[in-house]
Design an enzyme around this catalytic site. Sequence first.
Site, PDB file in Angstrom:
ATOM      1  N   ASP A   1       0.822  -1.210   0.000  1.00  0.00           N
ATOM      2  CA  ASP A   1       0.000   0.000   0.000  1.00  0.00           C
ATOM      3  C   ASP A   1       0.854   1.257   0.000  1.00  0.00           C
ATOM      4  OD1 ASP A   1      -2.438  -1.263  -0.031  1.00  0.00           O
ATOM      5  OD2 ASP A   1      -2.720  -1.207   2.135  1.00  0.00           O
TER       6      ASP A   1
ATOM      7  N   TYR B   1       7.967 -10.003   5.802  1.00  0.00           N
ATOM      8  CA  TYR B   1       7.806  -8.586   6.106  1.00  0.00           C
ATOM      9  C   TYR B   1       8.444  -8.272   7.458  1.00  0.00           C
ATOM     10  CZ  TYR B   1       4.296  -7.882   2.406  1.00  0.00           C
ATOM     11  OH  TYR B   1       3.648  -7.786   1.199  1.00  0.00           O
TER      12      TYR B   1
END
EC number: 5.4.99.12
Length: 299
Positions: free
Chosen positions: A60, A124
Amino acid sequence: MAGAPARYLVFFQYFGTRYSGVMETKSDQALVGVQNYLEKAAEQLKPSAPIKFHISSRTDSGVHALANAAHLDIQRAPGRAPFTGPQLLQGLNHFLKPEPIRILSAQRVSSTFHARFCALSRTYIYRLLLGCAHRSQIPVFEQDLCWAPPGGPLDIPAMRAAAQLLLGTHDFSTFRSPHPEAAAQSPVRTLQLLQLQPGHGLLGQHHLHRRLEFWEVKVKSKSFLYRQVRRMVGALVAVGQGRMAPGQLQQLLELRDPRALPPHATAPPEGLFLHSVEYSQTDLALPCAPAEEELCGLS
Protein backbone atom coordinates in the site's frame (compact mmCIF):
# COMPACT_ATOMS: atom_id res chain seq x y z
CA MET A 1 10.33 -12.58 -38.01
CA ALA A 2 10.76 -11.69 -34.35
CA GLY A 3 11.60 -14.44 -31.89
CA ALA A 4 9.92 -15.12 -28.56
CA PRO A 5 10.31 -12.40 -25.93
CA ALA A 6 12.83 -12.92 -23.15
CA ARG A 7 11.44 -13.17 -19.62
CA TYR A 8 13.30 -11.64 -16.68
CA LEU A 9 12.97 -11.66 -12.91
CA VAL A 10 13.91 -8.40 -11.22
CA PHE A 11 14.20 -7.61 -7.53
CA PHE A 12 13.63 -3.97 -6.67
CA GLN A 13 13.31 -1.69 -3.65
CA TYR A 14 11.54 1.59 -3.04
CA PHE A 15 10.70 4.25 -0.46
CA GLY A 16 6.92 3.88 -0.31
CA THR A 17 6.01 7.32 1.05
CA ARG A 18 6.25 8.87 -2.41
CA TYR A 19 3.77 6.48 -4.07
CA SER A 20 0.15 5.35 -4.00
CA GLY A 21 1.42 1.80 -3.54
CA VAL A 22 3.39 -0.56 -5.74
CA MET A 23 0.62 -1.34 -8.25
CA GLU A 24 -0.02 0.72 -11.37
CA THR A 25 -2.58 3.53 -11.11
CA LYS A 26 -4.01 6.12 -13.50
CA SER A 27 -1.28 8.60 -14.38
CA ASP A 28 -3.44 11.66 -13.62
CA GLN A 29 -3.41 11.03 -9.86
CA ALA A 30 -1.34 13.15 -7.47
CA LEU A 31 0.47 9.99 -6.36
CA VAL A 32 0.94 7.07 -8.74
CA GLY A 33 2.23 3.55 -8.25
CA VAL A 34 5.81 2.30 -8.33
CA GLN A 35 4.79 0.15 -11.30
CA ASN A 36 4.06 3.31 -13.32
CA TYR A 37 7.69 4.38 -12.96
CA LEU A 38 9.08 0.89 -13.63
CA GLU A 39 7.15 0.62 -16.90
CA LYS A 40 8.00 4.18 -17.91
CA ALA A 41 11.70 3.35 -17.44
CA ALA A 42 11.28 0.13 -19.43
CA GLU A 43 9.78 2.08 -22.35
CA GLN A 44 13.09 3.95 -22.66
CA LEU A 45 14.81 0.65 -23.52
CA LYS A 46 13.02 0.79 -26.91
CA PRO A 47 11.28 -2.60 -26.85
CA SER A 48 9.29 -3.64 -29.91
CA ALA A 49 6.22 -4.34 -27.73
CA PRO A 50 4.90 -2.70 -24.54
CA ILE A 51 6.40 -4.03 -21.30
CA LYS A 52 4.30 -4.93 -18.27
CA PHE A 53 5.71 -5.70 -14.83
CA HIS A 54 3.96 -8.61 -13.09
CA ILE A 55 4.61 -7.85 -9.43
CA SER A 56 4.95 -10.51 -6.76
CA SER A 57 3.68 -8.67 -3.71
CA ARG A 58 1.22 -5.81 -3.40
CA THR A 59 2.10 -3.02 -0.97
CA ASP A 60 0.00 0.00 0.00
CA SER A 61 0.86 3.68 -0.03
CA GLY A 62 3.48 4.41 2.60
CA VAL A 63 4.72 0.81 2.78
CA HIS A 64 8.34 0.27 1.76
CA ALA A 65 10.17 -2.60 0.11
CA LEU A 66 13.72 -3.75 0.74
CA ALA A 67 13.21 -6.35 -1.99
CA ASN A 68 10.00 -6.83 -3.95
CA ALA A 69 10.03 -8.92 -7.13
CA ALA A 70 8.46 -8.86 -10.59
CA HIS A 71 8.77 -10.58 -13.93
CA LEU A 72 8.60 -8.90 -17.32
CA ASP A 73 8.84 -9.94 -20.96
CA ILE A 74 10.99 -7.92 -23.34
CA GLN A 75 10.62 -8.24 -27.09
CA ARG A 76 13.48 -6.57 -28.98
CA ALA A 77 13.61 -5.65 -32.64
CA PRO A 78 14.63 -8.41 -35.10
CA GLY A 79 18.37 -8.92 -35.06
CA ARG A 80 18.81 -7.46 -31.57
CA ALA A 81 20.12 -9.87 -28.93
CA PRO A 82 18.19 -10.15 -25.64
CA PHE A 83 19.46 -7.98 -22.82
CA THR A 84 21.77 -9.63 -20.35
CA GLY A 85 20.80 -9.33 -16.68
CA PRO A 86 23.47 -6.68 -15.97
CA GLN A 87 22.42 -4.67 -19.06
CA LEU A 88 18.78 -4.64 -17.94
CA LEU A 89 19.78 -3.72 -14.39
CA GLN A 90 21.89 -0.79 -15.54
CA GLY A 91 19.37 0.42 -18.13
CA LEU A 92 16.36 0.42 -15.81
CA ASN A 93 18.24 2.13 -12.98
CA HIS A 94 19.48 4.82 -15.38
CA PHE A 95 15.95 5.72 -16.43
CA LEU A 96 14.48 5.42 -12.92
CA LYS A 97 16.56 8.34 -11.63
CA PRO A 98 15.81 10.42 -9.59
CA GLU A 99 12.96 8.34 -8.11
CA PRO A 100 13.72 6.44 -4.85
CA ILE A 101 13.27 3.15 -6.70
CA ARG A 102 16.20 0.85 -7.44
CA ILE A 103 16.57 -2.41 -9.34
CA LEU A 104 18.69 -4.73 -7.17
CA SER A 105 19.15 -7.59 -9.62
CA ALA A 106 17.89 -8.85 -12.97
CA GLN A 107 18.16 -12.33 -14.48
CA ARG A 108 16.70 -14.38 -17.33
CA VAL A 109 14.12 -16.97 -16.30
CA SER A 110 11.94 -19.51 -18.08
CA SER A 111 8.91 -18.29 -20.01
CA THR A 112 6.79 -20.31 -17.55
CA PHE A 113 8.09 -18.46 -14.48
CA HIS A 114 5.62 -16.18 -12.67
CA ALA A 115 6.80 -13.77 -9.97
CA ARG A 116 3.58 -13.98 -7.98
CA PHE A 117 2.57 -17.63 -8.29
CA CYS A 118 6.06 -19.11 -8.04
CA ALA A 119 6.91 -17.38 -4.76
CA LEU A 120 7.59 -19.81 -1.93
CA SER A 121 7.29 -17.17 0.77
CA ARG A 122 7.20 -13.48 1.54
CA THR A 123 8.80 -11.93 4.62
CA TYR A 124 7.81 -8.59 6.11
CA ILE A 125 9.38 -6.53 8.88
CA TYR A 126 7.50 -3.95 10.91
CA ARG A 127 9.66 -1.39 12.76
CA LEU A 128 8.50 -0.06 16.13
CA LEU A 129 10.11 2.88 17.95
CA LEU A 130 9.68 3.12 21.73
CA GLY A 131 10.52 6.08 23.92
CA CYS A 132 8.74 8.86 22.00
CA ALA A 133 6.01 10.68 23.89
CA HIS A 134 4.94 12.39 20.66
CA ARG A 135 5.50 11.91 16.93
CA SER A 136 7.56 15.12 16.88
CA GLN A 137 10.24 13.30 18.91
CA ILE A 138 10.94 10.80 16.13
CA PRO A 139 14.47 11.47 14.78
CA VAL A 140 14.55 13.17 11.38
CA PHE A 141 16.23 10.16 9.75
CA GLU A 142 13.48 7.85 11.01
CA GLN A 143 10.53 9.90 9.76
CA ASP A 144 8.13 7.71 7.74
CA LEU A 145 10.26 4.62 8.44
CA CYS A 146 8.77 3.40 11.73
CA TRP A 147 5.78 3.65 14.06
CA ALA A 148 6.15 5.20 17.51
CA PRO A 149 3.09 3.94 19.44
CA PRO A 150 2.05 6.34 22.22
CA GLY A 151 1.77 5.35 25.84
CA GLY A 152 5.23 4.42 27.09
CA PRO A 153 7.06 1.08 27.05
CA LEU A 154 5.55 -2.12 25.67
CA ASP A 155 5.29 -5.45 27.47
CA ILE A 156 7.52 -7.43 25.09
CA PRO A 157 7.06 -10.84 26.81
CA ALA A 158 3.26 -10.48 26.56
CA MET A 159 3.56 -9.58 22.88
CA ARG A 160 5.75 -12.61 22.24
CA ALA A 161 3.26 -14.86 24.02
CA ALA A 162 0.44 -13.44 21.89
CA ALA A 163 2.48 -13.89 18.69
CA GLN A 164 2.80 -17.62 19.39
CA LEU A 165 -0.99 -17.93 19.21
CA LEU A 166 -0.96 -16.72 15.59
CA LEU A 167 1.69 -19.12 14.31
CA GLY A 168 0.63 -21.99 12.06
CA THR A 169 -2.42 -22.42 9.85
CA HIS A 170 -5.56 -20.47 10.78
CA ASP A 171 -8.56 -18.70 9.36
CA PHE A 172 -7.30 -15.10 9.59
CA SER A 173 -10.61 -13.43 8.69
CA THR A 174 -10.39 -11.17 11.75
CA PHE A 175 -7.05 -9.80 10.56
CA ARG A 176 -7.93 -9.10 6.96
CA SER A 177 -9.24 -5.77 5.71
CA PRO A 178 -13.02 -5.32 6.14
CA HIS A 179 -13.09 -3.98 2.57
CA PRO A 180 -15.57 -6.06 0.49
CA GLU A 181 -12.93 -6.96 -2.12
CA ALA A 182 -10.85 -8.71 0.55
CA ALA A 183 -13.67 -11.20 1.18
CA ALA A 184 -13.07 -12.80 -2.22
CA GLN A 185 -9.84 -14.43 -0.99
CA SER A 186 -9.66 -17.58 1.11
CA PRO A 187 -8.91 -16.40 4.66
CA VAL A 188 -6.79 -19.45 5.51
CA ARG A 189 -3.09 -18.69 5.72
CA THR A 190 -0.05 -20.34 7.33
CA LEU A 191 2.34 -18.17 9.34
CA GLN A 192 5.76 -19.82 9.20
CA LEU A 193 7.39 -17.17 11.36
CA LEU A 194 6.19 -14.41 13.69
CA GLN A 195 8.79 -13.04 16.06
CA LEU A 196 9.61 -9.87 17.93
CA GLN A 197 13.30 -8.95 17.96
CA PRO A 198 15.42 -5.92 18.92
CA GLY A 199 16.03 -3.56 16.02
CA HIS A 200 18.43 -0.77 15.15
CA GLY A 201 17.98 2.90 14.38
CA LEU A 202 19.38 4.53 11.28
CA LEU A 203 22.61 6.31 12.31
CA GLY A 204 21.69 5.44 15.89
CA GLN A 205 25.30 5.42 17.04
CA HIS A 206 25.72 9.02 15.87
CA HIS A 207 22.81 10.77 17.57
CA LEU A 208 21.99 11.49 21.20
CA HIS A 209 18.60 9.75 21.38
CA ARG A 210 19.94 7.05 23.69
CA ARG A 211 16.58 6.43 25.35
CA LEU A 212 14.98 5.40 22.08
CA GLU A 213 14.44 1.70 21.56
CA PHE A 214 13.75 -0.06 18.26
CA TRP A 215 11.92 -3.38 17.89
CA GLU A 216 11.02 -5.35 14.77
CA VAL A 217 8.10 -7.69 14.16
CA LYS A 218 9.22 -10.22 11.55
CA VAL A 219 6.57 -12.34 9.82
CA LYS A 220 6.83 -14.92 7.05
CA SER A 221 4.18 -16.76 5.02
CA LYS A 222 3.62 -18.00 1.49
CA SER A 223 1.04 -15.21 1.13
CA PHE A 224 -0.91 -12.74 3.23
CA LEU A 225 -4.39 -11.30 3.26
CA TYR A 226 -4.87 -7.63 2.44
CA ARG A 227 -3.59 -5.57 5.43
CA GLN A 228 -3.12 -8.74 7.50
CA VAL A 229 0.36 -7.84 8.71
CA ARG A 230 -0.56 -4.31 9.80
CA ARG A 231 -3.66 -5.54 11.63
CA MET A 232 -1.71 -8.27 13.43
CA VAL A 233 0.98 -5.77 14.46
CA GLY A 234 -1.68 -3.36 15.72
CA ALA A 235 -3.20 -6.13 17.85
CA LEU A 236 0.21 -7.14 19.22
CA VAL A 237 0.94 -3.53 20.18
CA ALA A 238 -2.45 -3.38 21.96
CA VAL A 239 -1.29 -6.42 23.97
CA GLY A 240 2.02 -4.71 24.71
CA GLN A 241 0.17 -1.62 25.96
CA GLY A 242 -1.98 -3.70 28.28
CA ARG A 243 -5.19 -2.86 26.39
CA MET A 244 -5.63 -6.50 25.46
CA ALA A 245 -4.56 -9.77 27.11
CA PRO A 246 -2.65 -12.34 24.99
CA GLY A 247 -5.59 -14.72 25.31
CA GLN A 248 -7.93 -12.15 23.77
CA LEU A 249 -5.93 -12.43 20.54
CA GLN A 250 -6.91 -16.09 20.40
CA GLN A 251 -10.55 -15.11 20.91
CA LEU A 252 -10.34 -12.54 18.10
CA LEU A 253 -8.81 -15.15 15.81
CA GLU A 254 -11.65 -17.58 16.55
CA LEU A 255 -14.32 -14.93 15.84
CA ARG A 256 -13.25 -14.90 12.16
CA ASP A 257 -14.82 -11.47 11.70
CA PRO A 258 -12.84 -8.46 10.41
CA ARG A 259 -15.27 -6.16 12.22
CA ALA A 260 -14.13 -7.60 15.57
CA LEU A 261 -10.88 -5.63 15.33
CA PRO A 262 -11.46 -1.86 15.70
CA PRO A 263 -10.25 0.25 12.73
CA HIS A 264 -7.82 2.19 14.95
CA ALA A 265 -6.10 -1.10 15.83
CA THR A 266 -4.44 -1.27 12.40
CA ALA A 267 -0.78 -0.25 12.52
CA PRO A 268 0.08 2.65 10.17
CA PRO A 269 1.81 1.88 6.85
CA GLU A 270 5.10 3.71 7.41
CA GLY A 271 6.63 1.07 9.70
CA LEU A 272 6.09 -1.81 7.26
CA PHE A 273 8.78 -3.15 4.92
CA LEU A 274 8.56 -6.02 2.47
CA HIS A 275 11.85 -7.68 3.39
CA SER A 276 12.17 -10.47 0.83
CA VAL A 277 10.44 -12.78 -1.64
CA GLU A 278 11.79 -16.33 -1.89
CA TYR A 279 11.84 -18.65 -4.92
CA SER A 280 13.14 -22.17 -5.47
CA GLN A 281 16.32 -22.55 -7.50
CA THR A 282 14.44 -24.99 -9.75
CA ASP A 283 11.96 -22.28 -10.76
CA LEU A 284 14.79 -19.78 -11.33
CA ALA A 285 16.76 -22.13 -13.58
CA LEU A 286 16.82 -21.18 -17.25
CA PRO A 287 16.12 -24.36 -19.26
CA CYS A 288 18.22 -25.24 -22.28
CA ALA A 289 15.28 -26.94 -23.97
CA PRO A 290 11.84 -25.40 -24.65
CA ALA A 291 9.87 -25.07 -21.41
CA GLU A 292 6.89 -27.28 -20.71
CA GLU A 293 3.42 -25.75 -20.56
CA GLU A 294 3.36 -25.73 -16.80
CA LEU A 295 3.55 -22.69 -14.56
CA CYS A 296 5.78 -23.37 -11.54
CA GLY A 297 4.17 -26.70 -10.86
CA LEU A 298 0.63 -25.34 -11.36
CA SER A 299 -1.11 -26.83 -14.37
